[in-house]
Motif scaffolding. Sequence first.
Motif, PDB file in Angstrom:
ATOM      1  N   UNK A 145       0.815  -1.204   0.000  1.00  0.00           N
ATOM      2  CA  UNK A 145       0.000   0.000   0.000  1.00  0.00           C
ATOM      3  C   UNK A 145       0.852   1.258   0.000  1.00  0.00           C
ATOM      4  N   UNK A 146       1.874   1.274   0.895  1.00  0.00           N
ATOM      5  CA  UNK A 146       2.731   2.465   0.968  1.00  0.00           C
ATOM      6  C   UNK A 146       3.464   2.703  -0.347  1.00  0.00           C
ATOM      7  N   UNK A 147       3.862   1.606  -0.982  1.00  0.00           N
ATOM      8  CA  UNK A 147       4.560   1.705  -2.265  1.00  0.00           C
ATOM      9  C   UNK A 147       3.660   2.350  -3.313  1.00  0.00           C
ATOM     10  N   UNK A 148       2.427   1.866  -3.420  1.00  0.00           N
ATOM     11  CA  UNK A 148       1.502   2.408  -4.421  1.00  0.00           C
ATOM     12  C   UNK A 148       1.107   3.844  -4.096  1.00  0.00           C
ATOM     13  N   UNK A 149       0.956   4.137  -2.800  1.00  0.00           N
ATOM     14  CA  UNK A 149       0.627   5.497  -2.395  1.00  0.00           C
ATOM     15  C   UNK A 149       1.767   6.456  -2.736  1.00  0.00           C
ATOM     16  N   UNK A 150       2.984   6.003  -2.461  1.00  0.00           N
ATOM     17  CA  UNK A 150       4.157   6.822  -2.732  1.00  0.00           C
ATOM     18  C   UNK A 150       4.322   7.106  -4.227  1.00  0.00           C
ATOM     19  N   UNK A 151       3.929   6.136  -5.046  1.00  0.00           N
ATOM     20  CA  UNK A 151       4.023   6.286  -6.501  1.00  0.00           C
ATOM     21  C   UNK A 151       2.871   7.107  -7.082  1.00  0.00           C
ATOM     22  N   UNK A 162      -8.873  -0.128  15.639  1.00  0.00           N
ATOM     23  CA  UNK A 162      -7.818   0.175  16.602  1.00  0.00           C
ATOM     24  C   UNK A 162      -6.787   1.102  15.970  1.00  0.00           C
ATOM     25  N   UNK A 163      -5.945   1.680  16.818  1.00  0.00           N
ATOM     26  CA  UNK A 163      -4.856   2.531  16.318  1.00  0.00           C
ATOM     27  C   UNK A 163      -3.921   1.730  15.426  1.00  0.00           C
ATOM     28  N   UNK A 164      -3.757   0.431  15.742  1.00  0.00           N
ATOM     29  CA  UNK A 164      -2.867  -0.420  14.942  1.00  0.00           C
ATOM     30  C   UNK A 164      -3.384  -0.555  13.510  1.00  0.00           C
ATOM     31  N   UNK A 165      -4.699  -0.700  13.360  1.00  0.00           N
ATOM     32  CA  UNK A 165      -5.277  -0.806  12.016  1.00  0.00           C
ATOM     33  C   UNK A 165      -5.149   0.528  11.264  1.00  0.00           C
ATOM     34  N   UNK A 166      -5.329   1.620  11.991  1.00  0.00           N
ATOM     35  CA  UNK A 166      -5.192   2.921  11.332  1.00  0.00           C
ATOM     36  C   UNK A 166      -3.744   3.147  10.890  1.00  0.00           C
ATOM     37  N   UNK A 167      -2.815   2.773  11.739  1.00  0.00           N
ATOM     38  CA  UNK A 167      -1.401   2.910  11.402  1.00  0.00           C
ATOM     39  C   UNK A 167      -1.067   2.082  10.162  1.00  0.00           C
ATOM     40  N   UNK A 168      -1.613   0.877  10.094  1.00  0.00           N
ATOM     41  CA  UNK A 168      -1.359   0.000   8.951  1.00  0.00           C
ATOM     42  C   UNK A 168      -1.974   0.543   7.666  1.00  0.00           C
ATOM     43  N   UNK A 169      -2.947   1.452   7.805  1.00  0.00           N
ATOM     44  CA  UNK A 169      -3.641   2.020   6.647  1.00  0.00           C
ATOM     45  C   UNK A 169      -3.075   3.369   6.230  1.00  0.00           C
ATOM     46  N   UNK A 228      -3.340  -8.074   6.626  1.00  0.00           N
ATOM     47  CA  UNK A 228      -4.642  -7.408   6.584  1.00  0.00           C
ATOM     48  C   UNK A 228      -5.062  -7.273   5.125  1.00  0.00           C
ATOM     49  N   UNK A 229      -6.273  -7.698   4.817  1.00  0.00           N
ATOM     50  CA  UNK A 229      -6.839  -7.480   3.487  1.00  0.00           C
ATOM     51  C   UNK A 229      -7.869  -6.357   3.563  1.00  0.00           C
ATOM     52  N   UNK A 230      -7.964  -5.590   2.508  1.00  0.00           N
ATOM     53  CA  UNK A 230      -8.921  -4.492   2.515  1.00  0.00           C
ATOM     54  C   UNK A 230      -9.006  -3.823   1.157  1.00  0.00           C
ATOM     55  N   UNK A 278       3.624  -7.689  14.782  1.00  0.00           N
ATOM     56  CA  UNK A 278       2.892  -8.299  13.679  1.00  0.00           C
ATOM     57  C   UNK A 278       3.479  -7.832  12.350  1.00  0.00           C
ATOM     58  N   UNK A 279       3.905  -8.793  11.549  1.00  0.00           N
ATOM     59  CA  UNK A 279       4.370  -8.493  10.192  1.00  0.00           C
ATOM     60  C   UNK A 279       3.212  -8.716   9.230  1.00  0.00           C
ATOM     61  N   UNK A 280       3.294  -8.085   8.055  1.00  0.00           N
ATOM     62  CA  UNK A 280       2.201  -8.137   7.095  1.00  0.00           C
ATOM     63  C   UNK A 280       2.370  -9.218   6.031  1.00  0.00           C
TER      64      UNK A 280
END
Length: 320
Positions: free
Chosen positions: A1-7, A24-31, A205-207, A272-274
């Motif tokens: 996700x970060x890669x595609x966002x950065x591009x 949770x804050x963890x899910x928001x951080x992952x997003x 996490x899938x989304x 937790x790793x993705x």
Amino acid sequence: MRFFAQKGLASDISDVWGKLSGYSDAFKKASTGDDGKQYFVPATYYPWAVFYRKSVWQQHGYQQPKTLDDLTALAAQMKKDGLTPIAFADKDGWPAMGTFDILNLRINGYQFHVDLMAGKESWTSDKVKKVFDTWAGLLPLHQPDSLGRTWQEAAQSLQQKKSGMYLLGLFVGQQFSNEEQSDLDFFTFPEIDPAIGAKALDAPIDGYMMARKPKNEDSARKLLEYFGGKAAADITVKNDPATLVANSGADVSGYTALQKKAAELVGSATEIAQFLDRDTRPDFASTVIIPALQQFIKNPKDIGGLTSSIENQKKSIFTD
């Protein structure tokens, strides 16, 4: 996700997040991308663990292993009992990443793992070589000819009571009937180094994300808001016993015993790793790691040559 966002290939959906609750804050951080904006709506997640059939283990009197030595001894006993100790498949290239991930997390710890995925550590280091060396020692305990087998076929060997264990995500349950679900159980991959322990795990996490320029942006944002809400999560709980929902507002009273245990496992994890192909650049995962791991499975003896090849390719990709 970060890669595609950065591009610049994904849209900022921070406004959608402003309307969501139950995360949770963890899910928001992952997003959240590197720029602090949200680009992802979590829907489901699932831990990777070692799955087995309770009836098979009860029949043979097997005990859950606490250390790598325990696991090796258990696998040796399974061989004597006529079972393939560890079901294994890598025809599609990604399942073996889960084995690399967990061995690296157990041998070198979470921080080294994420730094390696980010291109900050060398693949030729003794730490990485130890991961492959440990894996090479375990390969004879795995189902042979794995490069010609899909994960579904490997899961069916567990379902048919031909294999004793299988390291995979909770989605392994998709290959089991509703009646067989209650016979599934799991344990987290055992510790290798007592100083590191066995608390870190892969729990992808899938989304949903939104393209940079959707044809109907207003409706796309409304759809993402729906996907991130309680109603969509409740539908998922009713229809898929092989995953967990990310929204804490969902009615999870319908969770199976396996789902409840999986949620507890993720909740107790210290890190937790993705999953490898999400924690690193997608171009590195697909063009370098998939062929490298498949080459290793075919020929686990030349670890020095393998790690040198990965490192050389990594340098050219990560300088992009």
